[in-house]
Scaffold this motif. Structure first.
Motif, PDB file in Angstrom:
ATOM      1  N   SER A   1       0.731  -1.133  -0.080  1.00  0.00           N
ATOM      2  CA  SER A   1       0.189  -0.193  -0.001  1.00  0.00           C
ATOM      3  C   SER A   1       0.835   1.312  -0.098  1.00  0.00           C
ATOM      4  O   SER A   1       0.182   2.272  -0.578  1.00  0.00           O
ATOM      5  CB  SER A   1      -1.037   0.036   1.286  1.00  0.00           C
ATOM      6  N   ARG A   2       2.167   1.097   0.422  1.00  0.00           N
ATOM      7  CA  ARG A   2       2.892   2.570   0.587  1.00  0.00           C
ATOM      8  C   ARG A   2       3.407   2.811  -0.864  1.00  0.00           C
ATOM      9  O   ARG A   2       3.375   3.814  -1.218  1.00  0.00           O
ATOM     10  CB  ARG A   2       4.017   2.341   1.416  1.00  0.00           C
ATOM     11  N   ALA A   3       3.723   1.650  -1.663  1.00  0.00           N
ATOM     12  CA  ALA A   3       4.024   2.077  -2.710  1.00  0.00           C
ATOM     13  C   ALA A   3       3.109   2.666  -3.525  1.00  0.00           C
ATOM     14  O   ALA A   3       3.266   3.480  -4.326  1.00  0.00           O
ATOM     15  CB  ALA A   3       4.724   0.693  -3.414  1.00  0.00           C
ATOM     16  N   ILE A   4       1.797   2.048  -3.448  1.00  0.00           N
ATOM     17  CA  ILE A   4       0.572   2.588  -4.340  1.00  0.00           C
ATOM     18  C   ILE A   4       0.200   4.000  -3.955  1.00  0.00           C
ATOM     19  O   ILE A   4       0.115   4.697  -4.753  1.00  0.00           O
ATOM     20  CB  ILE A   4      -0.504   1.396  -4.233  1.00  0.00           C
ATOM     21  N   ARG A   5       0.405   4.393  -2.751  1.00  0.00           N
ATOM     22  CA  ARG A   5       0.057   5.695  -2.263  1.00  0.00           C
ATOM     23  C   ARG A   5       0.962   6.652  -2.744  1.00  0.00           C
ATOM     24  O   ARG A   5       0.871   7.834  -2.953  1.00  0.00           O
ATOM     25  CB  ARG A   5      -0.117   5.461  -0.616  1.00  0.00           C
ATOM     26  N   ARG A   6       2.150   6.228  -3.134  1.00  0.00           N
ATOM     27  CA  ARG A   6       3.188   7.196  -3.608  1.00  0.00           C
ATOM     28  C   ARG A   6       2.811   7.674  -4.763  1.00  0.00           C
ATOM     29  O   ARG A   6       3.068   8.528  -5.337  1.00  0.00           O
ATOM     30  CB  ARG A   6       4.577   6.379  -3.685  1.00  0.00           C
TER      31      ARG A   6
END
Length: 371
Positions: A336-341
Motif C-alpha cells: 500500500s505504501r508503494a501504491i500511495r506514492r
C-alpha cells in the motif's frame, strides 16, 4: 459560489459590527477556501434549495434546521423511473454543506450548526440498504483492448485516437482522478531522460492547499502501452495546432506520426512553459479547440471507447483508470505504501476498499488450503 451568496452586509460578532468593506473581505476569504469545482457544485445545490423553498413558501436565507431537513428528506425519498434512489447520500451531504456555506458567507447562522441536520443525514444513511455504486476497474489487459480498438492513423480519426490514448495511459499509469487529468497544462509535462515523464499535479481533491505532487510515468516496454510515447504523440499534434500552420500543419503531423508499434519516447524532449491545456476538447473534422477537456468529458470518452471495444460502458467511468491502477498494483504484489506514492492517498483506508473488493485473493489464505 458568488452567484448564490447575498451581498456582504455588516456582520455583528460579539457586539462588533464590521463595516461593509471588511465584511466583503471576510466573505471573499471564506469563499477562497472552497475549490472552484466545489463552488460550482455548491452553486447548483443552492439553486435547487432556493427553488424548493420558493415553491414551499419558506425563506432560504436564513433557513431553519427544520426547513433544511424537510428539503433533504424529500430529496432522499425521490426515486428514479428504474426504482433506484435519485440522490446518493453523498449528494445530500454536499447539499447540506452548500446551504451551510451560503449562510456562513452571508454572515448569518448556519442551519446545520446545532447538529440536527447531521442527525437527519445519519438517519437517511441508515435507511439506505444499498451499498455505494462503484465503477469497475480497468486492468492492464482491459486497457490494451481499448487501445487496440482505438488505433487509427487516418485523418481525422487519428486526432481523437491520439488524444484518447494519451488520456487513458496517463490516467492509468499516473492513477489520476479525472479532474486532475483535465487540469493538466503543457507546462506540467516534464521530460525525464531516466524516468520517462514527470507530470505535475498542482492541486487535487485531497490537496486543496496546492502543495502539489509529481507523478512519474515510466518508459513502457510495449509501444502500445507506453505512457510517455502516448503523451509525446499527442503533444506533437498540439505543436502543429499551436503553430502557424493551422489545419494543414495538423494534417501533416498526423500523416507523419509514427504508428503505435514504434517508440517515440527516447529522443530528447524540451520542456515547454506554455500554460495551455494539455488535454483539449475536439470539434468535428479533426479540429482541436483551445478549451480544456472537462472531467465529465474524460468520463464520457472512456465510456465511448469501452463500448467501441466491446465492453459494457455502464460498468466503466473516469474513475476506472485510478481504480484499475490500484487493483492491478495489488494483484502484482505491490504494498500500500508503494501504491500511495503514485495515487497520493494519505492513508490505507480507501485503498483497502480496492484490495477487498477487486483483489480478494491477493494475500488470502484460501489460496493455500489445498482446495
Amino acid at each position: 459560489m458568488t452567484e448564490i451568496l447575498a451581498p456582504a452586509a455588516p456582520i455583528d460578532v460579539a457586539g462588533t459590527v464590521l463595516a461593509h468593506a471588511d465584511a466583503e473581505r471576510v466573505r471573499r476569504t471564506l469563499e477562497s477556501s472552497i475549490s472552484p469545482a466545489t463552488k460550482r457544485a455548491y452553486a447548483s445545490d443552492w439553486r435547487s434549495f432556493a427553488a424548493w423553498c420558493a415553491a414551499k413558501g419558506y425563506p432560504p436565507l436564513p433557513a431553519s434546521a427544520e426547513t433544511v431537513i424537510a428539503y433533504l428528506s424529500e430529496a432522499a425519498a425521490t426515486v428514479r423511473p428504474d426504482g433506484g434512489w435519485a440522490y446518493a447520500v453523498s449528494t445530500l451531504t454536499r447539499r447540506a454543506a452548500a446551504i451551510n456555506a451560503a449562510h456562513v458567507s452571508a454572515g448569518v447562522p448556519a442551519p446545520g450548526a446545532g447538529g440536527q441536520v447531521a442527525r437527519a443525514l445519519l438517519a437517511i444513511r441508515r435507511e439506505r440498504t444499498q451499498g455505494p455504486r462503484r465503477v469497475d476497474p480497468l486492468l492492464t489487459d482491459d486497457l490494451k483492448i481499448l487501445l487496440r480498438a482505438l488505433a487509427d492513423t487516418t485523418w481525422p480519426g487519428a486526432v481523437a485516437a491520439t488524444r484518447d490514448a494519451a488520456v487513458l495511459l496517463a490516467g492509468f499509469a499516473g492513477a489520476f482522478r479525472r479532474s486532475e487529468l483535465a487540469a493538466l497544462n503543457l507546462s506540467d509535462v516534464i521530460p525525464s531522460r531516466h524516468d520517462g515523464v514527470h507530470l505535475r499535479v498542482r492541486r487535487s481533491k485531497t490537496d486543496q492547499e496546492g502543495a502539489g505532487l509529481v507523478k512519474a510515468l515510466p518508459f513502457g516496454h510495449d509501444p502500445l502501452t507506453c505512457a510517455p510515447c502516448a503523451l509525446y504523440r499527442w503533444m506533437d499534434l498540439l505543436t502543429a495546432v499551436d503553430g502557424a500552420g493551422g489545419r494543414v500543419a495538423l494534417m501533416r503531423a498526423v500523416r507523419d506520426m509514427n504508428a503505435q508499434e514504434t517508440h517515440v519516447c527516447r529522443r530528447e524532449r524540451a520542456r515547454t512553459d506554455s500554460e495551455a491545456p494539455l488535454f483539449r476538447s475536439l470539434a468535428g473534422g479533426g479540429a482541436v479547440k483551445d478549451a480544456r477537456m472537462s472531467g465529465h468529458a474524460v468520463n464520457e470518452m472512456l465510456k465511448r471507447r469501452a463500448a467501441a471495444a466491446g465492453l459494457d460502458p455502464t460498468r466503466y467511468g473516469g474513475h476506472s483508470l485510478r481504480a484499475g491502477f490500484v487493483t492491478q498494483a495489488f494483484r502484482a504484489g505491490a504494498d500500500s505504501r508503494a501504491i500511495r506514492r503514485q495515487t497520493g492517498h494519505r492513508s490505507d483506508t480507501v485503498l483497502a476498499v480496492y484490495d477487498r473488493e477487486y483483489a480478494p485473493l491477493v494475500g488470502n489464505a484460501v489460496t493455500a488450503i489445498g482446495l
